[in-house]
Design a protein around this motif. Structure first.
Motif, short mmCIF file in Angstrom:
data_model
loop_
_atom_site.label_atom_id
_atom_site.label_comp_id
_atom_site.label_asym_id
_atom_site.label_seq_id
_atom_site.Cartn_x
_atom_site.Cartn_y
_atom_site.Cartn_z
N ASP A 17 0.83 -1.21 0.00
CA ASP A 17 0.00 0.00 0.00
C ASP A 17 0.86 1.26 0.00
O ASP A 17 0.62 2.19 -0.77
CB ASP A 17 -0.94 -0.01 1.21
CG ASP A 17 -1.82 1.23 1.27
OD1 ASP A 17 -2.66 1.40 0.37
OD2 ASP A 17 -1.65 2.03 2.21
N PHE A 18 1.87 1.29 0.86
CA PHE A 18 2.75 2.46 0.94
C PHE A 18 3.42 2.74 -0.40
O PHE A 18 3.36 3.86 -0.91
CB PHE A 18 3.82 2.29 2.03
CG PHE A 18 4.87 3.36 1.96
CD1 PHE A 18 4.63 4.62 2.49
CD2 PHE A 18 6.09 3.12 1.35
CE1 PHE A 18 5.59 5.62 2.41
CE2 PHE A 18 7.05 4.12 1.27
CZ PHE A 18 6.80 5.37 1.80
N PHE A 19 4.08 1.73 -0.97
CA PHE A 19 4.81 1.95 -2.22
C PHE A 19 3.88 2.28 -3.38
O PHE A 19 4.21 3.14 -4.20
CB PHE A 19 5.71 0.75 -2.54
CG PHE A 19 6.99 0.75 -1.75
CD1 PHE A 19 8.03 1.62 -2.08
CD2 PHE A 19 7.17 -0.09 -0.68
CE1 PHE A 19 9.21 1.64 -1.35
CE2 PHE A 19 8.34 -0.08 0.06
CZ PHE A 19 9.37 0.78 -0.28
N LEU A 20 2.72 1.65 -3.45
CA LEU A 20 1.78 1.99 -4.51
C LEU A 20 1.32 3.44 -4.41
O LEU A 20 1.29 4.16 -5.41
CB LEU A 20 0.56 1.07 -4.47
CG LEU A 20 0.74 -0.30 -5.11
CD1 LEU A 20 -0.50 -1.16 -4.89
CD2 LEU A 20 1.04 -0.16 -6.59
N ARG A 21 0.97 3.87 -3.22
CA ARG A 21 0.51 5.24 -3.03
C ARG A 21 1.64 6.25 -3.23
O ARG A 21 1.45 7.28 -3.88
CB ARG A 21 -0.12 5.39 -1.66
CG ARG A 21 -1.45 4.63 -1.55
CD ARG A 21 -2.02 4.61 -0.15
NE ARG A 21 -2.27 5.94 0.35
CZ ARG A 21 -2.52 6.20 1.63
NH1 ARG A 21 -2.56 5.23 2.53
NH2 ARG A 21 -2.75 7.45 2.03
N ALA A 22 2.81 5.96 -2.68
CA ALA A 22 3.94 6.89 -2.78
C ALA A 22 4.45 7.02 -4.21
O ALA A 22 4.83 8.12 -4.63
CB ALA A 22 5.07 6.44 -1.86
N LEU A 23 4.45 5.92 -4.95
CA LEU A 23 5.04 5.93 -6.29
C LEU A 23 4.03 6.15 -7.40
O LEU A 23 4.40 6.28 -8.57
CB LEU A 23 5.82 4.63 -6.52
CG LEU A 23 6.96 4.38 -5.53
CD1 LEU A 23 7.61 3.03 -5.80
CD2 LEU A 23 8.00 5.49 -5.60
N ALA A 24 2.75 6.24 -7.07
CA ALA A 24 1.72 6.49 -8.08
C ALA A 24 2.01 7.76 -8.90
O ALA A 24 1.84 7.74 -10.12
CB ALA A 24 0.34 6.55 -7.45
N PRO A 25 2.47 8.87 -8.28
CA PRO A 25 2.76 10.06 -9.08
C PRO A 25 3.87 9.85 -10.12
O PRO A 25 4.00 10.62 -11.06
CB PRO A 25 3.19 11.10 -8.04
CG PRO A 25 2.56 10.66 -6.77
CD PRO A 25 2.58 9.15 -6.84
N LEU A 26 4.66 8.79 -9.94
CA LEU A 26 5.74 8.49 -10.89
C LEU A 26 5.30 7.48 -11.94
O LEU A 26 6.10 7.07 -12.78
CB LEU A 26 6.96 7.95 -10.14
CG LEU A 26 7.49 8.80 -8.98
CD1 LEU A 26 8.71 8.16 -8.36
CD2 LEU A 26 7.78 10.22 -9.44
N GLY A 27 4.04 7.06 -11.89
CA GLY A 27 3.51 6.12 -12.87
C GLY A 27 3.71 4.65 -12.52
O GLY A 27 3.54 3.77 -13.36
N VAL A 28 4.05 4.36 -11.27
CA VAL A 28 4.30 2.99 -10.83
C VAL A 28 2.99 2.33 -10.40
O VAL A 28 2.17 2.96 -9.73
CB VAL A 28 5.33 2.97 -9.67
CG1 VAL A 28 5.48 1.58 -9.09
CG2 VAL A 28 6.67 3.51 -10.16
N ALA A 29 2.82 1.07 -10.79
CA ALA A 29 1.62 0.30 -10.45
C ALA A 29 2.03 -1.16 -10.25
O ALA A 29 3.18 -1.53 -10.46
CB ALA A 29 0.60 0.40 -11.58
#
Length: 122
Positions: A17-29
Motif C-alpha cells: 500500500d505504501f509503495f503503490l501510493r507513494a510511487l503512483a505520481p511516478l507512474g508505478v503500479a
C-alpha cells in the motif's frame, strides 16, 4: 544496470500500500503479484519486488526517477499521506549536482525512499 531489485517487508500488505501510493505520481503500479510477493513497475514490467520477511530487513536507500520536479513534489506528498516519515523535503541538492532535485521519506521497515529529477526546472 539493474533489471529489478527485491526487498523484504515485515508487513507485506502495508508495504504494498505504501509503495503503490507513494510511487503512483511516478507512474508505478502493480505489474505482477502472487504468493511470492508483489512486483511494482511501469508498463507491466516489475522492477521492485516486495516479499514477506520474517525479520525486519536492513534499511535500504531506494531512489526512483521522476520525470519532473512536480513529480518529486507529488511523490513527497503522496508518500507522507501513505504514512511515510519526512527525511528531506523536496528541493535542490547542489552538493550532488546543480539540477539534483529530490525528496526523501522513511517508509515501512525503515527504508529511505527518494524520488529524484536530474533535469533543470522547465
Amino acid at each position: 544496470m539493474f533489471d529489478h531489485i527485491g526487498l523484504g517487508a515485515t508487513d507485506l500488505p502495508a508495504s504494498k500500500d505504501f509503495f503503490l501510493r507513494a510511487l503512483a505520481p511516478l507512474g508505478v503500479a502493480v505489474a505482477m503479484e502472487g504468493p511470492y510477493g508483489v512486483g511494482l513497475g511501469m508498463n507491466g514490467k516489475p522492477s521492485l519486488w516486495i516479499s514477506a520477511a520474517s525479520a525486519p530487513p536492513a534499511p535500504l536507500h531506494l531512489a526512483f526517477v521522476a520525470g519532473s520536479r512536480k513529480e518529486v513534489d507529488a511523490f513527497y506528498q503522496a508518500a507522507l499521506a501513505a504514512g511515510g516519515k519526512d527525511n528531506g523535503a523536496p528541493g535542490l541538492r547542489p552538493h550532488y549536482h546543480a539540477n539534483y532535485y529530490g525528496a526523501f521519506v522513511i517508509g515501512p521497515d525503515g527504508h529511505n525512499v527518494e524520488a529524484v529529477c536530474h533535469r533543470p526546472e522547465v
